[in-house]
Design a protein around this motif. Structure first.
Motif, mmCIF file in Angstrom:
data_model
loop_
_atom_site.group_PDB
_atom_site.id
_atom_site.type_symbol
_atom_site.label_atom_id
_atom_site.label_comp_id
_atom_site.label_asym_id
_atom_site.label_seq_id
_atom_site.Cartn_x
_atom_site.Cartn_y
_atom_site.Cartn_z
ATOM 1 N N ASP A 12 2.288 -4.657 5.547
ATOM 2 C CA ASP A 12 3.537 -4.341 4.844
ATOM 3 C C ASP A 12 3.429 -4.705 3.369
ATOM 4 N N ARG A 13 2.838 -5.855 3.106
ATOM 5 C CA ARG A 13 2.662 -6.285 1.716
ATOM 6 C C ARG A 13 1.769 -5.308 0.955
ATOM 7 N N ALA A 14 0.672 -4.899 1.598
ATOM 8 C CA ALA A 14 -0.238 -3.946 0.965
ATOM 9 C C ALA A 14 0.460 -2.611 0.730
ATOM 10 N N TYR A 15 1.216 -2.173 1.719
ATOM 11 C CA TYR A 15 1.928 -0.897 1.614
ATOM 12 C C TYR A 15 2.893 -0.896 0.432
ATOM 13 N N LEU A 16 3.710 -1.931 0.328
ATOM 14 C CA LEU A 16 4.696 -1.992 -0.751
ATOM 15 C C LEU A 16 4.014 -2.075 -2.115
ATOM 16 N N ALA A 17 2.935 -2.846 -2.185
ATOM 17 C CA ALA A 17 2.242 -3.011 -3.466
ATOM 18 C C ALA A 17 1.575 -1.710 -3.910
ATOM 19 N N ILE A 18 0.869 -1.053 -2.991
ATOM 20 C CA ILE A 18 0.164 0.183 -3.354
ATOM 21 C C ILE A 18 1.165 1.297 -3.635
ATOM 22 N N ARG A 19 2.217 1.359 -2.837
ATOM 23 C CA ARG A 19 3.258 2.359 -3.099
ATOM 24 C C ARG A 19 3.850 2.155 -4.488
ATOM 25 N N LEU A 44 -6.200 -9.098 -0.371
ATOM 26 C CA LEU A 44 -6.007 -8.785 1.038
ATOM 27 C C LEU A 44 -7.293 -8.206 1.613
ATOM 28 N N GLY A 45 -7.402 -8.264 2.933
ATOM 29 C CA GLY A 45 -8.584 -7.744 3.596
ATOM 30 C C GLY A 45 -8.555 -6.237 3.763
ATOM 31 N N ARG A 46 -9.641 -5.720 4.313
ATOM 32 C CA ARG A 46 -9.782 -4.274 4.476
ATOM 33 C C ARG A 46 -8.760 -3.700 5.460
ATOM 34 N N THR A 47 -8.497 -4.418 6.557
ATOM 35 C CA THR A 47 -7.609 -3.880 7.595
ATOM 36 C C THR A 47 -6.198 -3.600 7.083
ATOM 37 N N PRO A 48 -5.511 -4.556 6.440
ATOM 38 C CA PRO A 48 -4.156 -4.242 5.960
ATOM 39 C C PRO A 48 -4.129 -3.176 4.877
ATOM 40 N N VAL A 49 -5.157 -3.142 4.025
ATOM 41 C CA VAL A 49 -5.199 -2.119 2.975
ATOM 42 C C VAL A 49 -5.368 -0.737 3.598
ATOM 43 N N ARG A 50 -6.246 -0.627 4.589
ATOM 44 C CA ARG A 50 -6.442 0.671 5.243
ATOM 45 C C ARG A 50 -5.193 1.111 6.003
ATOM 46 N N GLU A 51 -4.530 0.164 6.654
ATOM 47 C CA GLU A 51 -3.295 0.499 7.362
ATOM 48 C C GLU A 51 -2.238 0.988 6.375
ATOM 49 N N ALA A 52 -2.155 0.330 5.227
ATOM 50 C CA ALA A 52 -1.193 0.747 4.202
ATOM 51 C C ALA A 52 -1.511 2.151 3.701
ATOM 52 N N LEU A 53 -2.777 2.436 3.493
ATOM 53 C CA LEU A 53 -3.173 3.757 3.003
ATOM 54 C C LEU A 53 -2.897 4.836 4.044
ATOM 55 N N ARG A 54 -3.037 4.499 5.324
ATOM 56 C CA ARG A 54 -2.694 5.465 6.372
ATOM 57 C C ARG A 54 -1.201 5.792 6.331
ATOM 58 N N ARG A 55 -0.383 4.765 6.147
ATOM 59 C CA ARG A 55 1.066 4.991 6.055
ATOM 60 C C ARG A 55 1.405 5.846 4.841
ATOM 61 N N LEU A 56 0.746 5.580 3.736
ATOM 62 C CA LEU A 56 1.018 6.328 2.509
ATOM 63 C C LEU A 56 0.539 7.774 2.626
ATOM 64 N N ALA A 57 -0.530 7.987 3.380
ATOM 65 C CA ALA A 57 -0.989 9.358 3.626
ATOM 66 C C ALA A 57 0.045 10.108 4.460
ATOM 67 N N GLU A 59 3.139 9.618 4.379
ATOM 68 C CA GLU A 59 4.284 9.867 3.506
ATOM 69 C C GLU A 59 3.936 10.784 2.335
ATOM 70 N N GLN A 60 2.736 11.355 2.360
ATOM 71 C CA GLN A 60 2.296 12.349 1.380
ATOM 72 C C GLN A 60 2.073 11.770 -0.021
ATOM 73 N N LEU A 61 1.843 10.473 -0.096
ATOM 74 C CA LEU A 61 1.528 9.856 -1.384
ATOM 75 C C LEU A 61 0.023 9.684 -1.566
ATOM 76 N N VAL A 62 -0.715 9.792 -0.478
ATOM 77 C CA VAL A 62 -2.172 9.680 -0.504
ATOM 78 C C VAL A 62 -2.753 10.860 0.266
ATOM 79 N N GLU A 63 -3.859 11.391 -0.242
ATOM 80 C CA GLU A 63 -4.561 12.478 0.442
ATOM 81 C C GLU A 63 -5.946 11.997 0.840
ATOM 82 N N VAL A 64 -6.359 12.354 2.044
ATOM 83 C CA VAL A 64 -7.665 11.952 2.569
ATOM 84 C C VAL A 64 -8.517 13.195 2.756
ATOM 85 N N PHE A 65 -9.709 13.173 2.154
ATOM 86 C CA PHE A 65 -10.632 14.298 2.272
ATOM 87 C C PHE A 65 -11.922 13.790 2.911
ATOM 88 N N PRO A 66 -12.275 14.310 4.089
ATOM 89 C CA PRO A 66 -13.510 13.871 4.750
ATOM 90 C C PRO A 66 -14.721 14.012 3.832
#
Length: 212
Positions: A12-19, A44-57, A59-66
């Motif tokens: 949650d902390r990572a999500y709010l900060a990155i958002r 913060l560690g990799r796990t919370p940052v990745r979880e935050a980025l998944r949430r932001l994706a 919500e259409q704020l982040v795009e992921v390209f394989p």
């Protein structure tokens, strides 16, 4: 506190900060997202940052390209009209429900926010706090989640031209009447005033954005 709770709080902390970085344009549209840099910046560690980025994706704020990586979503000012259509439909209903369902404590909070209007300071910060308080007071979790997401999408577009919006203070001050009707339980009036506010604010932003 369980390990799961600790992980959730960190995410949650990572999500709010990155958002916040994305909405404020500190991470600009279409910028490459560097996970390691975010981990270091947020401590913060990799796990919370990745979880935050998944949430932001989601919500259409982040795009992921394989095979290419993650990027901050681009901004298309033409999206403002589509976002506003959703907000014009849901924001008045949230105001009406808040007038009907707000607890005594929530009405006190809304009244306190009304007293802040006109005092200068961070106008967009105040606008966001007002809207989020109304969403919460509506006591509809799905509506609150949807409106929060669309507010963030709109806010990122507004930030592009915020310094040119001369009538921003007037638009934010329109909240005073909205909040008053909610506090006093006048749901129908709150809905009418909120619809007018959303429309007026969108039009004010549109006038500025056409010159950007």
């Amino acid at each position: 506190m369980s390990n799961i709770s600790v992980v959730d709080l960190a995410a949650d902390r990572a999500y709010l900060a990155i958002r916040g970085l994305i909405v404020s344009l500190e991470l600009p549209p279409e910028a490459v997202i560097d996970e390691r840099a975010l981990m270091q910046r947020l401590a913060l560690g990799r796990t919370p940052v990745r979880e935050a980025l998944r949430r932001l994706a989601h919500e259409q704020l982040v795009e992921v390209f394989p095979r290419r990586g993650m990027f901050v979503s681009g901004v298309d000012v033409r999206d403002l009209a589509r976002i506003s259509e959703v907000r014009e439909a849901l924001e008045p209903e949230a105001a009406r429900l808040a007038a009907e369902r707000a607890t005594d404590g929530e009405r006190e909070q809304l009244a306190a926010l009304a007293e802040e209007i006109g005092g200068g300071g961070d106008l967009m910060g105040l606008d966001e706090r007002v809207h989020r308080a109304i969403y919460k007071a509506a006591h509809n979790d799905l509506m609150e989640k949807t409106l929060n997401e669309y507010y963030v999408l709109a806010l990122r577009i507004w930030m592009i031209a915020l310094d040119r919006a001369e009538d921003l203070e007037e638009a934010v001050e329109a909240h005073r009447d909205v909040l008053s009707t909610i506090v006093h339980g006048n749901g129908d009036d709150a809905a009418v005033l909120m619809r007018a506010h959303v429309q007026d604010f969108e039009q004010a932003m549109r006038r500025v954005l056409v010159t950007v």
